[in-house]
Motif scaffolding. Structure first.
Motif, PDB file in Angstrom:
ATOM      1  N   CYS A 292       0.986  -1.117  -0.060  1.00 54.81           N
ATOM      2  CA  CYS A 292      -0.015  -0.002  -0.027  1.00 54.81           C
ATOM      3  C   CYS A 292       0.824   1.309  -0.042  1.00 54.81           C
ATOM      4  N   GLU A 293       2.113   1.301   0.712  1.00 55.84           N
ATOM      5  CA  GLU A 293       2.944   2.571   0.782  1.00 55.84           C
ATOM      6  C   GLU A 293       3.569   2.595  -0.665  1.00 55.84           C
ATOM      7  N   THR A 294       3.871   1.447  -1.330  1.00 54.36           N
ATOM      8  CA  THR A 294       4.564   1.514  -2.594  1.00 54.36           C
ATOM      9  C   THR A 294       3.771   2.160  -3.565  1.00 54.36           C
ATOM     10  N   PHE A 295       2.251   1.603  -3.664  1.00 54.89           N
ATOM     11  CA  PHE A 295       1.257   2.219  -4.421  1.00 54.89           C
ATOM     12  C   PHE A 295       0.902   3.578  -4.316  1.00 54.89           C
ATOM     13  N   LEU A 296       0.939   4.083  -3.134  1.00 54.06           N
ATOM     14  CA  LEU A 296       0.566   5.592  -2.574  1.00 54.06           C
ATOM     15  C   LEU A 296       1.730   6.562  -2.915  1.00 54.06           C
ATOM     16  N   LEU A 297       2.941   6.016  -2.495  1.00 52.61           N
ATOM     17  CA  LEU A 297       4.221   6.938  -2.480  1.00 52.61           C
ATOM     18  C   LEU A 297       5.095   6.899  -3.548  1.00 52.61           C
ATOM     19  N   ASP A 298       4.778   5.668  -4.399  1.00 52.17           N
ATOM     20  CA  ASP A 298       5.776   5.388  -5.432  1.00 52.17           C
ATOM     21  C   ASP A 298       5.299   5.542  -6.848  1.00 52.17           C
ATOM     22  N   TRP A 299       4.193   4.417  -6.851  1.00 54.73           N
ATOM     23  CA  TRP A 299       3.648   4.193  -8.250  1.00 54.73           C
ATOM     24  C   TRP A 299       2.809   5.238  -8.634  1.00 54.73           C
ATOM     25  N   LEU A 300       1.646   5.718  -7.856  1.00 54.34           N
ATOM     26  CA  LEU A 300       0.903   6.792  -8.283  1.00 54.34           C
ATOM     27  C   LEU A 300       1.351   8.026  -8.711  1.00 54.34           C
ATOM     28  N   PRO A 301       2.292   8.644  -7.928  1.00 57.61           N
ATOM     29  CA  PRO A 301       3.126   9.826  -8.253  1.00 57.61           C
ATOM     30  C   PRO A 301       3.891   9.627  -9.500  1.00 57.61           C
ATOM     31  N   ARG A 302       4.417   8.425  -9.731  1.00 57.42           N
ATOM     32  CA  ARG A 302       5.002   8.172 -11.086  1.00 57.42           C
ATOM     33  C   ARG A 302       4.366   8.022 -12.201  1.00 57.42           C
ATOM     34  N   LYS A 303       3.132   7.376 -12.096  1.00 56.32           N
ATOM     35  CA  LYS A 303       2.527   6.776 -13.067  1.00 56.32           C
ATOM     36  C   LYS A 303       1.298   7.129 -13.550  1.00 56.32           C
ATOM     37  N   VAL A 304       0.582   7.804 -12.664  1.00 59.42           N
ATOM     38  CA  VAL A 304      -1.018   8.001 -12.970  1.00 59.42           C
ATOM     39  C   VAL A 304      -1.290   9.515 -12.633  1.00 59.42           C
ATOM     40  N   LEU A 305      -1.857  10.045 -13.717  1.00 61.42           N
ATOM     41  CA  LEU A 305      -2.547  11.484 -13.513  1.00 61.42           C
ATOM     42  C   LEU A 305      -3.933  11.418 -13.016  1.00 61.42           C
ATOM     43  N   LEU A 306      -3.903  11.839 -11.689  1.00 69.38           N
ATOM     44  CA  LEU A 306      -5.182  12.027 -10.932  1.00 69.38           C
ATOM     45  C   LEU A 306      -5.664  13.414 -11.007  1.00 69.38           C
ATOM     46  N   SER A 307      -7.059  13.593 -10.899  1.00 69.77           N
ATOM     47  CA  SER A 307      -7.670  14.768 -10.927  1.00 69.77           C
ATOM     48  C   SER A 307      -7.821  15.140  -9.504  1.00 69.77           C
ATOM     49  N   PRO A 308      -8.102  16.508  -9.121  1.00 69.16           N
ATOM     50  CA  PRO A 308      -8.012  16.732  -7.544  1.00 69.16           C
ATOM     51  C   PRO A 308      -9.001  16.052  -6.710  1.00 69.16           C
ATOM     52  N   ALA A 309      -9.999  15.798  -7.191  1.00 66.55           N
ATOM     53  CA  ALA A 309     -10.886  14.778  -6.671  1.00 66.55           C
ATOM     54  C   ALA A 309     -10.467  13.448  -6.303  1.00 66.55           C
ATOM     55  N   GLU A 310      -9.755  12.822  -7.405  1.00 62.72           N
ATOM     56  CA  GLU A 310      -8.959  11.564  -7.263  1.00 62.72           C
ATOM     57  C   GLU A 310      -7.877  11.469  -6.142  1.00 62.72           C
TER      58      GLU A 310
END
Length: 499
Positions: A292-310
């Motif tokens: 979960c930490e890797t998903f939140l702090l590494d993968w999402l910040p590098r790989k996925v464009l999130l909207s403000p709501a997301e």
């Protein structure tokens, strides 16, 4: 190294000799040499040098390399060693026992989360000099072997592992078949090998390189397992329909009932499932503090464009996912609580780790044009490939051009070369720029953008960097491995780059 090999004459067991030579061979493991293969230049170079020396120390080194080295290096070492033996060069008694081991037992210590396996394989030389090879396999890092060591205190090691498991509900220790150990470790060593290059030394422990050759050879002493082994608990591939059904089941569950923004929650759920399927061996339901930490702090910040709501919703959705998935995979309540604690501890750091491109002043519409697939990791390389995307150029409105469309790409590249329209080879030149721009867009090979960044960091002009990349691609042709190696070797470009 040949001078250091004199110490081999003083050791008393083949195990000590193998460990010493493995440490030697590890000196260049994971490294690259410009213009050549490191194993060929250094490894085979050492074999050739030892063969010419013809000393007892050289022979003992060659005997060990014949067992520990990669195939071509080992074959050369064996031939050279046999030639020296025929010349009656002296060798210690243990030399005849190098590699003459048989497996005695294999065990695995694994956490209930499925994050990591610690595999222990024991061996002996005809019942003597029993020893254990220990490898740590990390499934949050693609199943690679990240640490290795050897112990001669086998009974103490196994007893300690049993005691740790007996007092920890989140840990399991069990004996496994040698074939299963071989399959698992073959997979892990290949995963580590795939990560070799500039990043390999940073991904593994400081001691891994010293034991790599020893581990590779000991694994071969185990009976063969499956050709394409997979980690424990790997699930069948998830189709898009199956992923959608899982997302719908979660969003309709009690765990998700308090999520306030259904649309954002749905998109965040898709990211969680995609991460588990694509990055965790098809295991979207597996949850753990580390994952979960890797998903939140590494993968999402590098790989996925999130909207403000997301961005606001994703920690809440992930916590709900833990409550949904944990019981279904049999994770103890203690493990679920620990995972939820890890999510909330990471939430504050997530707001710092995730840097929305619009926070840097990039226009949202521009970001959407560069990232139609939402791949955040592609933003920098695509902006480098197509820097002219806004404003007017003559009668052309750049804001209306789509860089993901081939026809619009050509127009953008022609505008980027407005001062070169008179060159005689313009069409061919633009075709090569299209080729490089297309590769940068999809990130194939990844070494292309890595090389471009190194050249940019050295202060080189963007257009000059593109020209050197074109020159290499044109010279190498359709040979992906050679192209990747040539790009990896780039450190600088000439003062007058080719055009």
């Amino acid at each position: 190294m040949l001078l250091a090999a004199r110490e081999l004459l003083a050791v008393r067991s083949p195990l000590d000799a193998e460990l010493m030579v493995s440490d030697m061979l590890g000196a260049w493991w994971g490294r690259r040499l410009r213009g050549g293969d490191v194993e060929q230049i250094l490894g085979e170079g050492l074999v050739d040098y030892a063969a010419k020396a013809g000393t007892p120390a050289a022979l003992t080194l060659l005997v060990s390399v014949a067992y520990l080295g990669p195939a071509r290096q080992a074959a050369k070492a064996e031939g050279a060693a046999l030639a020296l033996m025929e010349s009656d060069v002296a060798r210690p008694q243990w030399a005849d026992r190098v590699g003459a081991v048989k497996p005695a037992g294999c065990y695995v210590s694994r956490d209930v989360y499925g994050d990591q396996d610690t595999v222990v394989c024991t061996f002996a030389y005809n019942g003597q000099d029993t020893h254990a090879l220990v490898l740590v396999v990390d499934y949050n890092m693609g199943g690679m072997a990240r640490d290795a060591w050897v112990s001669s205190q086998v009974d103490k090691l196994l007893e300690q592992a049993r005691q740790e498991a007996s007092g920890n509900a989140l840990l399991r220790f069990e004996e496994i078949e040698p074939q299963q150990a071989r399959a698992l470790l073959d997979f892990a060593m290949k995963a580590t090998g795939a990560a070799q290059g500039r990043k390999a030394p940073q991904l593994v422990s400081d001691s891994y390189s010293a034991y790599h050759a020893f581990a590779r050879s000991r694994i071969k002493a185990l009976p063969p397992g499956r050709l394409r082994p997979a980690p424990a608990h790997t699930e069948a591939p998830y189709s898009r329909d199956r992923r959608a059904m899982l997302a719908a089941e979660f969003l309709a569950s009690d765990a998700a009932e308090n999520l306030s923004d259904p649309s954002a929650a749905s998109r965040c759920t898709d990211h969680i499932i995609d991460y588990g399927c694509d990055q965790d061996f098809g295991r979207p339901m597996r949850v753990s503090p580390t994952k979960c930490e890797t998903f939140l702090l590494d993968w999402l910040p590098r790989k996925v464009l999130l909207s403000p709501a997301e961005q606001d919703a994703v920690p809440h959705v992930l916590s709900a996912w833990v409550r949904f998935a944990g019981p279904r995979i049999g994770l103890p309540e203690e493990g679920i609580r620990a995972t939820l604690d890890a999510v909330w501890e990471a939430t504050a750091r997530f707001t710092e780790a995730y840097r929305d491109p619009t926070s840097f002043g990039l226009d949202p519409s521009l970001v959407r044009r560069l990232l139609p697939d939402g791949d955040l990791s592609a933003l920098a390389r695509r902006a480098f490939a197509f820097p002219l995307l806004q404003g007017m150029r003559g009668s052309t409105d750049l804001d209306l051009l789509n860089p993901s469309d081939e026809a619009d790409r050509r127009i953008l590249l022609e505008i980027d070369h407005a001062d070169e329209l008179s060159r005689h080879d313009l069409e061919e030149h633009l075709a090569w720029h299209e080729e490089i721009a297309g590769r940068l867009w999809v990130g194939d090979p990844p070494q292309l953008w890595e090389a471009a960044q190194r050249l940019i960091d050295l202060g080189h002009d963007r257009h000059d960097v593109l020209h050197i990349l074109i020159e290499i691609a044109e010279r190498i042709g359709d040979h992906p491995d050679e192209l990747a190696a040539a790009l990896d070797d780039i450190a600088d470009i000439p003062d007058e780059p080719p055009v």
